[in-house]
Design a protein around this motif. Structure first.
Motif, mmCIF file in Angstrom:
data_model
loop_
_atom_site.group_PDB
_atom_site.id
_atom_site.type_symbol
_atom_site.label_atom_id
_atom_site.label_comp_id
_atom_site.label_asym_id
_atom_site.label_seq_id
_atom_site.Cartn_x
_atom_site.Cartn_y
_atom_site.Cartn_z
ATOM 1 N N UNK A 270 -20.341 2.785 -1.643
ATOM 2 C CA UNK A 270 -20.887 3.345 -0.185
ATOM 3 C C UNK A 270 -21.364 4.664 -0.024
ATOM 4 N N UNK A 271 -21.127 5.684 -1.336
ATOM 5 C CA UNK A 271 -21.398 6.816 -0.676
ATOM 6 C C UNK A 271 -20.472 7.870 0.092
ATOM 7 N N UNK A 272 -19.340 7.363 0.317
ATOM 8 C CA UNK A 272 -18.338 7.774 1.215
ATOM 9 C C UNK A 272 -17.468 8.428 0.099
ATOM 10 N N UNK A 273 -16.614 9.517 0.907
ATOM 11 C CA UNK A 273 -15.584 10.258 0.333
ATOM 12 C C UNK A 273 -14.417 9.588 0.581
ATOM 13 N N UNK A 274 -13.554 9.237 -0.397
ATOM 14 C CA UNK A 274 -12.162 8.747 -0.225
ATOM 15 C C UNK A 274 -10.990 9.803 -0.741
ATOM 16 N N UNK A 275 -9.850 9.671 -0.151
ATOM 17 C CA UNK A 275 -8.844 10.547 -0.512
ATOM 18 C C UNK A 275 -8.293 9.628 -1.492
ATOM 19 N N UNK A 276 -8.113 9.905 -2.837
ATOM 20 C CA UNK A 276 -7.674 8.927 -3.911
ATOM 21 C C UNK A 276 -6.112 9.341 -4.301
ATOM 22 N N UNK A 277 -5.725 9.893 -3.630
ATOM 23 C CA UNK A 277 -4.042 10.280 -3.665
ATOM 24 C C UNK A 277 -3.349 9.041 -3.048
ATOM 25 N N UNK A 278 -3.674 8.280 -2.038
ATOM 26 C CA UNK A 278 -2.912 7.159 -1.610
ATOM 27 C C UNK A 278 -3.856 6.252 -0.839
ATOM 28 N N UNK A 279 -3.548 5.055 -0.487
ATOM 29 C CA UNK A 279 -4.418 4.263 0.242
ATOM 30 C C UNK A 279 -4.434 4.649 1.642
ATOM 31 N N UNK A 280 -3.436 5.338 2.293
ATOM 32 C CA UNK A 280 -3.617 6.052 3.537
ATOM 33 C C UNK A 280 -2.873 7.100 3.683
ATOM 34 N N UNK A 281 -3.162 8.360 4.493
ATOM 35 C CA UNK A 281 -2.684 9.440 4.407
ATOM 36 C C UNK A 281 -2.241 9.902 6.067
ATOM 37 N N UNK A 282 -1.285 10.593 6.197
ATOM 38 C CA UNK A 282 -1.302 10.851 7.563
ATOM 39 C C UNK A 282 -1.215 12.566 7.952
ATOM 40 N N UNK A 283 -1.531 12.879 9.144
ATOM 41 C CA UNK A 283 -1.386 14.185 9.731
ATOM 42 C C UNK A 283 -0.164 14.112 10.448
ATOM 43 N N UNK A 284 0.803 15.353 10.070
ATOM 44 C CA UNK A 284 2.235 15.571 10.953
ATOM 45 C C UNK A 284 2.001 16.117 12.154
ATOM 46 N N UNK A 285 3.071 16.289 12.890
ATOM 47 C CA UNK A 285 3.115 16.816 14.257
ATOM 48 C C UNK A 285 2.545 18.387 14.169
ATOM 49 N N UNK A 286 3.194 18.941 12.884
ATOM 50 C CA UNK A 286 2.895 20.405 12.859
ATOM 51 C C UNK A 286 1.491 20.854 12.260
ATOM 52 N N UNK A 287 0.488 19.755 12.076
ATOM 53 C CA UNK A 287 -0.701 20.297 11.445
ATOM 54 C C UNK A 287 -1.876 19.512 12.192
ATOM 55 N N UNK B 35 0.781 -1.266 -0.061
ATOM 56 C CA UNK B 35 -0.106 -0.127 -0.051
ATOM 57 C C UNK B 35 0.862 1.012 0.088
ATOM 58 N N UNK B 36 0.075 2.312 -0.348
ATOM 59 C CA UNK B 36 1.059 3.941 -0.596
ATOM 60 C C UNK B 36 0.547 4.562 0.484
ATOM 61 N N UNK B 37 1.480 5.512 0.699
ATOM 62 C CA UNK B 37 1.064 6.705 1.836
ATOM 63 C C UNK B 37 1.708 7.871 1.583
ATOM 64 N N UNK B 38 1.162 8.806 2.192
ATOM 65 C CA UNK B 38 2.022 9.999 2.250
ATOM 66 C C UNK B 38 1.524 11.229 3.299
ATOM 67 N N UNK B 39 2.361 12.072 3.824
ATOM 68 C CA UNK B 39 1.838 13.222 4.806
ATOM 69 C C UNK B 39 1.071 14.089 3.585
ATOM 70 N N UNK B 40 -0.334 14.346 4.106
ATOM 71 C CA UNK B 40 -1.080 15.234 3.141
ATOM 72 C C UNK B 40 -1.304 16.517 3.763
ATOM 73 N N UNK B 41 -0.022 17.060 3.299
ATOM 74 C CA UNK B 41 -0.124 18.455 3.543
ATOM 75 C C UNK B 41 -0.633 19.437 2.859
#
Length: 455
Positions: A257-274, A236-242
């Protein structure tokens, strides 16, 4: 799985909230034209793949799997090639084999790849001599050369990042499904500069054991060719979604499902500064159904972390939320234990992962940003001790690495000294473990996993 109907109110629109770490785009109309174009392009990943990852991470949250999230500090436009992608996948597969074989539980493999372009900065500008310019924020925003033209944020770079990510994903899918990830290939995954090292010999011995096990299965009449899990792997792929305008442009509604998905990666994360609770990033992440992560540093309080859990995973879906600790070797054990207790007692089913890199960064005497391998390993050890003390599951590690023979982190069994840093210091941002150091880390984590299983 997240449901379309939720008892909690919808998250506020991120556009109405303060967004940290955003570039100062010089032309808003240009940015809108680019994001409008991105909104019409195909998704990079589809919702079903993200749901598969949520299910895999649910097993980690339940103590039945281990997470390896690893890859480049910041991907580069200038050094992109099929060979560089293959080598990065190779070292992650090596590490995963070590972890799986030692722990006896599956390793969920997530790359910091196919989208890890943007970087948060502690300051919006940097000064060299008497010249001050905007900080380099990753190739998705501006150039790393220290000149005025390079440092101007350019929205067209968002399109270049999209197309490079698409090409990377195509290659990753081909490699992981087309035979490269076959367990019969474990010997071929060792990079040339690792082969003659202690780590290389240790890995070769493990690969020999796996080969003997596969031959034994065949001799017993098991048709290993019919077992896809031996010949391909989920990656799977991931990145910090800044960059929220980029993420919003690539957000898609799943027709099933009618749900919204970020299609830029399978998972994204929030950083310590955001990770501000009243900020735009938490609001955006709350609006998408992907599995998401959040970095947690030494200033985080138990109350704040529980509030983040509630904001990001109000339905308490196992596998939806990964908390990634980044505290530093000296603080991890005492700093983490109150957070573990608070989240456990509040009943939030999170994955706990250790980022042992960012809390151990310093500037060496030679003036280069670096990290000590011993500090990285010490933080991982403290992470395991804290979980053991609290009776919780040390779910994974999140590391910055490269397969290349760089000299960016001090120490390791093939010791890199301060005087060696300039030899191959190639990162565009933070120092990374090289292939030898990455494999060494995998074996050290494997020891912790074996100790936990024996205990």
């Amino acid at each position: 799985m997240l449901t379309a109907e939720r008892d909690t109110p919808p998250a506020p629109d991120w556009r109405t909230l303060p967004a940290a770490q955003q570039p100062d785009w010089p032309d808003d109309a240009h940015l809108r034209r680019v994001t409008d174009e991105l909104a019409q392009l195909p998704p990079l990943v589809v919702a079903a793949e993200s749901r598969d990852l949520t299910s895999a991470l649910a097993r980690v949250a339940e103590g039945q799997a281990f997470l390896l999230q690893a890859g480049d500090c910041a991907e580069s436009f200038s050094s992109f090639s099929a060979e560089s992608v293959r080598r990065r996948l190779q070292v992650i597969l090596q590490m995963a084999v070590v972890l799986t074989y030692s722990s006896g539980v599956p390793t969920v493999k997530i790359g910091r790849i196919a989208g890890q372009f943007a970087k948060p900065r502690s300051s919006g500008s940097e000064t060299i001599g008497e010249v001050t310019l905007p900080s380099f924020r990753g190739h998705i925003v501006n150039g790393d050369a220290f000149d005025t033209d390079s440092r101007v944020p350019d929205p067209d770079r968002l399109l270049q990042a999209y197309h490079q990510s698409a090409a990377t994903l195509n290659l990753l899918r081909s490699l992981t499904r087309g035979g490269f990830a076959d367990l019969n290939q474990v010997h071929s995954w060792t990079q040339t500069f690792v082969t003659g090292t202690a780590q290389g010999q240790q890995y070769k011995a493990l690969a020999d054991e796996i080969g003997r096990a596969l031959r034994f299965m065949t001799a017993c009449g098991v048709d290993t060719s019919s077992l896809p899990t031996l010949h391909e792997t989920d990656f799977f792929t991931s990145h910090e979604a800044l960059l929220l305008p980029f993420e919003e442009a690539l957000t898609r509604v799943d027709p099933l499902t009618g749900l919204r998905y970020a299609s830029s990666a399978h998972t994204i994360w929030i950083g310590e500064r955001t990770r501000q609770l009243d900020g735009a990033h938490v609001a955006y992440f709350s609006s998408v159904a992907n599995p998401v992560g959040c970095k947690v540093g030494p200033t985080a309080t138990p109350e704040e972390v529980v509030e983040l859990c509630q904001a990001l995973n109000p339905d308490r879906v196992p596998g939806r939320l990964t908390l990634i600790t980044r505290m530093g070797a000296a603080r991890i054990e005492d700093g983490l234990r109150p957070l573990l207790r608070a989240v456990r007692d509040a009943g939030h089913p999170v994955v706990w992962a250790c980022d042992p890199m960012h809390g151990n960064t310093f500037t060496s005497e030679s003036g280069r940003k670096t990290r000590r391998v011993d500090d990285i390993l010490d933080e991982i050890a403290g992470f395991f001790r804290a979980h053991e003390a609290e009776g919780t599951w040390a779910g994974g590690v999140h590391v910055e690495l490269t397969s290349d023979d760089v000299t960016e982190c001090l120490g390791g069994s093939h010791e890199i000294l301060d005087s060696d840093l300039a030899t191959r210091y190639e990162t565009v941002c933070d120092p990374r473990l090289n292939g030898r150091q990455s494999l060494d880390l995998a074996f050290r984590v494997a020891e912790k996993l074996r100790e936990r299983a024996a205990g």
